[in-house]
Design an enzyme around this catalytic site. Structure first.
Site, mmCIF file in Angstrom:
data_model
loop_
_atom_site.group_PDB
_atom_site.id
_atom_site.type_symbol
_atom_site.label_atom_id
_atom_site.label_comp_id
_atom_site.label_asym_id
_atom_site.label_seq_id
_atom_site.Cartn_x
_atom_site.Cartn_y
_atom_site.Cartn_z
ATOM 1 N N ASP A 125 0.916 -1.089 -0.018
ATOM 2 C CA ASP A 125 -0.072 -0.019 -0.041
ATOM 3 C C ASP A 125 0.895 0.975 0.162
ATOM 4 O O ASP A 125 1.519 1.253 1.152
ATOM 5 C CB ASP A 125 -0.903 -0.049 1.381
ATOM 6 C CG ASP A 125 -1.914 -1.098 1.151
ATOM 7 O OD1 ASP A 125 -2.205 -1.774 0.052
ATOM 8 O OD2 ASP A 125 -2.541 -1.328 2.216
ATOM 9 N N ASP B 47 -13.850 -4.776 -2.585
ATOM 10 C CA ASP B 47 -13.801 -4.600 -0.971
ATOM 11 C C ASP B 47 -15.093 -4.994 -0.542
ATOM 12 O O ASP B 47 -16.026 -4.537 -0.924
ATOM 13 C CB ASP B 47 -13.653 -3.137 -0.568
ATOM 14 C CG ASP B 47 -12.018 -2.782 -0.915
ATOM 15 O OD1 ASP B 47 -11.353 -3.631 -1.254
ATOM 16 O OD2 ASP B 47 -11.711 -1.589 -1.079
#
Lengths: 211, 257
Positions: free
Chosen positions: B11, B131
């Site tokens: 990330d 997600d």
């Protein structure tokens, strides 16, 4: 010098970088004019690479528009090492069923067909290679070596003896490395297949140096 | 045989790899993405995923420079996501060296983007990231967007089937409620998506121990397992994870002596 043909569809950077990592000098050739200029300048082109991602029909269209088809035929005829990678390998064959029916270069006998639905499509990830026929391109490739595949269509070779190495996916034996004379190909991405892939790139460069 | 993949994820925030507990809070610095890419690639990672986590909310594309440098350092596949909102964005990241491009919020807002990208560049380079969050009211897994901040009311299984039809070549499935907990992957979620579609599914969210990888790759039917902090903070290594799942009969790419 290794000439990498790029009529502007795929991502050439990783293929170019891959060859550079194994010490080869590379030049990107976008069209027939660039090829002719290269030859006219007296640059020694020891081998030709045909990469490719995307769809078969589009790629043939781009190659034709760039005037590269007669050049590929000439390269194959004169015995200069030619290496198709992924879609580039499929283009070496007679035809493809991808989104219709398209004619390929016909340098190797066989047809490109879609995986049936009993396996996940794309065939994506690392698969081990069975060496079917020893070849300089497969020097130092051992049982249990893995390479990175990503494709939804595969080659049904008309002559089994042009399959040099295969990968078993579900119940299908997928031609992984093919070759007949100077016309060679890999269905997987050697430039993305770690050290094993680099060995194959290195082997192709060695074949080119011997030519 | 096609093996199961173990994938470290970066990330990236402002050019650094960060790992956060939960999607939203408590970010910790984990290092330089280019350096880490090289380390993981040498350590036997089967692929790398790089997500620019602030790109989407800042309305820009993932940093090309980082993608270029990471791609130059590695000889394994690279997936990049973050702020991809057009076919030109996909092209730009592919040209920077990404092998696959991941879309999330933009795919929900504009599903035809998935179709167009698959048509132009091939299904193999189009990843849709989903997600998922267990919605108590719906009693189902709900698709979340904008880094998990916004619920869409869409059912995860239906959305997964739809993106497959649109031409996604792979699904990166993150269980929002497990992410950052290190309690293990959401096996039920992963299994229901992996059996509902015929494209590979990468499971993400919740890895804490090597046993978790085994469970999601077997019971969860995932084709690949992705993790970030357990690798970044050396709680386990790629080699340990592979040794563990391999010993229990899961085929992996074994590059070690």
């Amino acid at each position: 010098m290794i000439a990498i043909l790029d009529p502007g569809v795929g991502n050439l950077k990783s293929v170019t970088k891959g060859f550079q990592r194994v010490g080869a000098q590379t030049v990107v050739v976008p069209d027939a004019a660039a090829w002719k200029a290269l030859i006219a300048a007296g640059d020694e082109v020891q081998g030709v690479v045909l990469p490719g991602v995307g769809a078969f029909g589009d790629a043939m269209f781009q190659l034709r528009a760039a005037g590269l088809i007669p050049i590929l035929r000439q390269v194959a005829r004169e015995g200069r090492p030619l290496f198709g990678i992924c879609l580039g390998m499929q283009l070496l064959f007679g035809s493809s069923q991808e989104h219709g029916r398209y004619m390929g270069l016909g340098l190797l006998p066989g047809e490109v067909v879609r995986f049936r639905d009993d396996v996940k499509v794309p065939h994506m990830g690392w698969n081990d290679l069975d060496v079917v026929r020893p070849h300089p391109l497969l020097r130092d490739i051992r049982v249990g070596d893995y390479v990175y595949f990503v494709h939804s269509y595969y080659v049904e070779a008309k002559q089994r003896d042009c399959v040099l190495a295969a990968a078993t996916y579900g119940s299908i034996s997928v031609p992984g490395v093919v070759g007949q004379g100077n016309v060679l190909g890999a269905q997987f991405h050697p430039e993305k297949s770690g050290d094993v892939g680099e060995r194959i790139l290195h082997n192709f460069v060695a074949i080119c140096e011997d030519w | 045989m096609l093996i199961k993949r173990i994938i470290p994820c970066f990330d990236v925030l402002d050019g650094r790899v960060v790992k956060h507990v939960g999607f939203l809070h408590d970010r910790r610095d984990a290092g330089d993405p280019v350096e880490l890419a090289k380390i993981y690639s040498d350590a036997g990672a089967d692929e790398l995923v790089l997500l620019d986590i602030s790109a989407s909310e800042q309305g820009r594309l993932a940093t090309r420079r980082v993608v270029e440098e990471v791609a130059a350092q590695t000889n394994i596949p690279l997936t990049v996501g973050g702020g991809v909102s057009s076919v030109d964005d996909v092209r730009s990241l592919l040209l920077a060296g990404a092998d696959k491009v991941s879309m999330n919020t933009s795919a929900v807002r504009n599903p035809s983007l998935v179709k167009e990208a698959a048509h132009r560049f091939g299904e193999q380079c189009v990843v849709v990231a989903i997600d998922a969050n267990l919605n108590q009211t719906m009693g189902e897994y709900e698709v979340m967007i904008q880094g998990g901040k916004v619920g869409t009311g869409m059912d995860v299984i239906e959305w997964a089937r739809r993106v497959e039809k649109l031409g996604a070549g792979e699904i990166l499935l993150t269980s929002f409620h497990q992410d950052g907990t290190r309690d293990g992957y959401d096996i039920q979620l992963t299994r229901s998506v992996a059996t509902a579609v015929n494209v590979p599914v990468i499971a993400s969210g919740g890895a804490g121990r090597k046993e978790h990888f085994y469970t999601v790759l077997t019971e969860g039917r995932a084709d690949a397992a992705l993790a970030a902090s357990v690798f970044h903070f050396a709680e386990t290594s790629i080699r340990d994870v592979k040794a563990h799942v391999r010993q229990r009969g899961v085929p992996v790419r074994w590059i070690y002596q």
